[in-house]
Design a protein around this motif. Structure first.
Motif, PDB file in Angstrom:
ATOM      1  N   HIS A 230      22.877  30.548  -5.510  1.00 42.14           N
ATOM      2  CA  HIS A 230      24.150  30.441  -4.789  1.00 42.14           C
ATOM      3  C   HIS A 230      25.286  30.118  -5.743  1.00 42.14           C
ATOM      4  O   HIS A 230      26.347  30.760  -5.705  1.00 42.14           O
ATOM      5  CB  HIS A 230      24.053  29.358  -3.714  1.00 42.14           C
ATOM      6  N   ALA A 231      25.081  29.132  -6.610  1.00 41.88           N
ATOM      7  CA  ALA A 231      26.139  28.741  -7.541  1.00 41.88           C
ATOM      8  C   ALA A 231      26.503  29.893  -8.473  1.00 41.88           C
ATOM      9  O   ALA A 231      27.683  30.167  -8.707  1.00 41.88           O
ATOM     10  CB  ALA A 231      25.706  27.515  -8.343  1.00 41.88           C
ATOM     11  N   GLY A 232      25.483  30.562  -8.992  1.00 39.13           N
ATOM     12  CA  GLY A 232      25.735  31.669  -9.906  1.00 39.13           C
ATOM     13  C   GLY A 232      26.461  32.822  -9.240  1.00 39.13           C
ATOM     14  O   GLY A 232      27.445  33.358  -9.779  1.00 39.13           O
ATOM     15  N   LEU A 233      25.980  33.234  -8.076  1.00 40.73           N
ATOM     16  CA  LEU A 233      26.606  34.350  -7.370  1.00 40.73           C
ATOM     17  C   LEU A 233      28.003  33.998  -6.885  1.00 40.73           C
ATOM     18  O   LEU A 233      28.906  34.848  -6.874  1.00 40.73           O
ATOM     19  CB  LEU A 233      25.737  34.778  -6.187  1.00 40.73           C
ATOM     20  N   ASN A 258      21.944  35.511   0.067  1.00 45.81           N
ATOM     21  CA  ASN A 258      21.445  34.216  -0.382  1.00 45.81           C
ATOM     22  C   ASN A 258      21.613  33.175   0.720  1.00 45.81           C
ATOM     23  O   ASN A 258      20.715  32.352   0.963  1.00 45.81           O
ATOM     24  CB  ASN A 258      22.194  33.790  -1.651  1.00 45.81           C
ATOM     25  N   THR A 259      22.761  33.210   1.423  1.00 50.12           N
ATOM     26  CA  THR A 259      22.992  32.303   2.547  1.00 50.12           C
ATOM     27  C   THR A 259      21.968  32.535   3.648  1.00 50.12           C
ATOM     28  O   THR A 259      21.442  31.581   4.241  1.00 50.12           O
ATOM     29  CB  THR A 259      24.414  32.500   3.109  1.00 50.12           C
ATOM     30  N   MET A 372      22.455  22.298  -9.154  1.00 53.62           N
ATOM     31  CA  MET A 372      21.855  22.589  -7.856  1.00 53.62           C
ATOM     32  C   MET A 372      20.370  22.228  -7.789  1.00 53.62           C
ATOM     33  O   MET A 372      19.799  22.141  -6.699  1.00 53.62           O
ATOM     34  CB  MET A 372      22.065  24.054  -7.494  1.00 53.62           C
ATOM     35  N   TYR A 373      19.750  21.981  -8.937  1.00 53.31           N
ATOM     36  CA  TYR A 373      18.356  21.530  -8.915  1.00 53.31           C
ATOM     37  C   TYR A 373      18.245  20.065  -8.487  1.00 53.31           C
ATOM     38  O   TYR A 373      17.154  19.611  -8.121  1.00 53.31           O
ATOM     39  CB  TYR A 373      17.701  21.766 -10.283  1.00 53.31           C
TER      40      TYR A 373
END
Length: 440
Positions: A230-233, A258-259, A372-373
């Motif tokens: 999500h963060a990357g996209l 992704n959502t 995000m991890y």
């Protein structure tokens, strides 16, 4: 020690290189008879999933930047190089300079071969393209020998995914390009699962006799995968938006998919009503980022502030939602602080990109991906603690308990079944099934 024979021993100090890895709970020994996401084996899997999937993500984006002749190509390539250095440091910390140097050379070379392919494509030089592919074939053999347990099929899949995404992008098939990018990111999570499972099985004492692959660690890995993706996209979609790029719609659709996957995970645990509520809030915060991009393009500072205020409201609502869903296992206050960090990282990356401070932009991109991890670990830990029977090693779950989040949770498929089905489908078809972006 012969470092080549012991190559699969990944250092326990690996977690020190990764800001997202957490410390063990003080009652770790007491928890060993309960399902938990906090074990040395689960940490190893998360660490490998983080760096390997980030490599795939950054490699795809760097190849695209190269094809476009983008001003931020060097910064993107620099971020990819930093990812390589992080992987190399892990090898060096246990096996010494010789092993680290050999790993770095082989890994860096294969990135160089992808760059050669990009250059040859730009020059319309079919011979040079084939030479780059032949070089990648040689890398596959060299790296398989280096790892000793790695199969050529895994490495070939990685090559095919990156080349497939790039070729599709150059051909203007942007939907396929992002499909292949998502496939490449997911594949490296599968590689991390296989490697970490083999490592903990081969060297149990190094990981306190814990497994990397359990129902609980499956959940943690899945959330880490989807949240970091999500963060990357999101960052690439924001870049495409401000640039007016032709692939904006495709990148936004990938972010929407992704959502959908994240909402499916929530639905599997808490039921359809909770899943829908999650999706509405999660989609809303993505919309707020889009509004910020639009306001930036219009040089409308008031609209920028309005978008940031909406993101602040989202933090409060979403934190309360998760606190309620986990019955207080996750507290709204710390959750809100973590969400603010996520917002700050993406906004900072975007602002730096628009002011052409590309090094700072990609520093923030890497921070956002890694960050995000942390929520993945926290969320999965709360879920497993809330439903321990559903993540026990000895039996697969048959239903889910009622949670008060809509009354239908007991009818939903458990997350580990969904994950298994998704991975099986990917393995069978070689693609991720795409869903149409929802129109407002």
């Amino acid at each position: 020690m012969d470092w080549k024979k012991g190559l699969l021993i990944v250092p326990l100090s690996f977690s020190l290189l990764i800001p997202t890895a957490g410390a063990f709970a003080s009652d770790h020994d007491e928890q060993m008879d309960k399902p938990t996401v906090e074990t040395p084996g689960a940490d190893l899997r998360a660490d490998l999933g983080h760096l390997l999937s980030e490599h795939a993500y950054l490699a795809v984006e760097t190849m695209r930047k190269g094809a476009e002749g983008s001003a931020d190509f060097e910064a993107s390539a620099g971020a990819l190089s930093e990812n390589t250095e992080d992987l190399t440091a892990a090898i060096t910390s246990v096996y010494g300079e010789e092993a680290g140097a050999e790993f770095n050379e082989i890994w860096s070379n294969h990135i160089g071969f992808f760059v050669d392919y990009v250059k040859a494509t730009g020059n319309e030089d079919e011979d040079a393209k084939q030479k780059a592919l032949d070089s990648l074939d040689g890398y596959k053999e060299d790296f398989s020998n280096f790892l000793e347990n790695a199969t050529g099929e895994r490495l070939q899949a990685h090559i095919n995914q990156l080349i497939g995404s790039f070729d599709s992008y150059v051909a203007g098939d942007y939907e396929m390009a992002y499909e292949k990018e998502r496939e490449a990111i997911a594949h490296m999570q599968m590689v991390a699962k296989g490697f970490s499972g083999a490592i903990t099985d081969q060297f149990p004492d190094k990981f306190e006799n814990t497994k990397a692959v359990t129902p609980a660690s499956d959940l943690r890995a899945t959330l880490g995968h989807l949240l970091s993706e999500h963060a990357g996209l999101a960052m690439m979609t924001m870049q495409n938006g401000i640039d007016g790029s032709e692939d904006f719609d495709a990148s936004a659709a990938a972010l929407s998919e992704n959502t959908d996957d994240l909402a499916a995970a929530i639905t599997s645990v808490y039921g359809e009503e909770a899943g829908n509520q999650f999706k509405e809030m999660w989609s809303g915060h993505i919309g707020n980022f889009v509004e910020y991009v639009q306001a930036t393009g219009a040089e409308d500072e008031a609209a920028q502030e309005k978008a940031l205020k909406a993101l602040e409201d989202y933090r409060a609502d979403f934190s309360s939602f998760l606190e309620t869903a986990t019955e207080g296992r996750l507290e709204a206050g710390p959750l809100s602080e973590g969400l603010q960090m996520h917002v700050n990282q993406l906004i900072s990356a975007f602002d730096s990109y628009t002011t052409e401070d590309y090094d700072a932009a990609y520093d923030s991109v890497r921070e956002a991906y890694a960050h995000m991890y942390k929520p993945a670990k926290g969320l999965s830990g709360a879920f497993v603690n809330q439903f321990p029977d559903k993540f026990a090693m000895e039996a697969m779950p048959t239903d889910m308990p009622k949670t008060g989040m809509g009354g239908t949770a007991e009818q939903q498929m458990p997350i580990e079944w969904i994950v298994a089905a998704i991975l099986a489908t990917m393995a069978a078809t070689g693609v991720i099934v795409r869903r149409k972006m929802q129109k407002s």
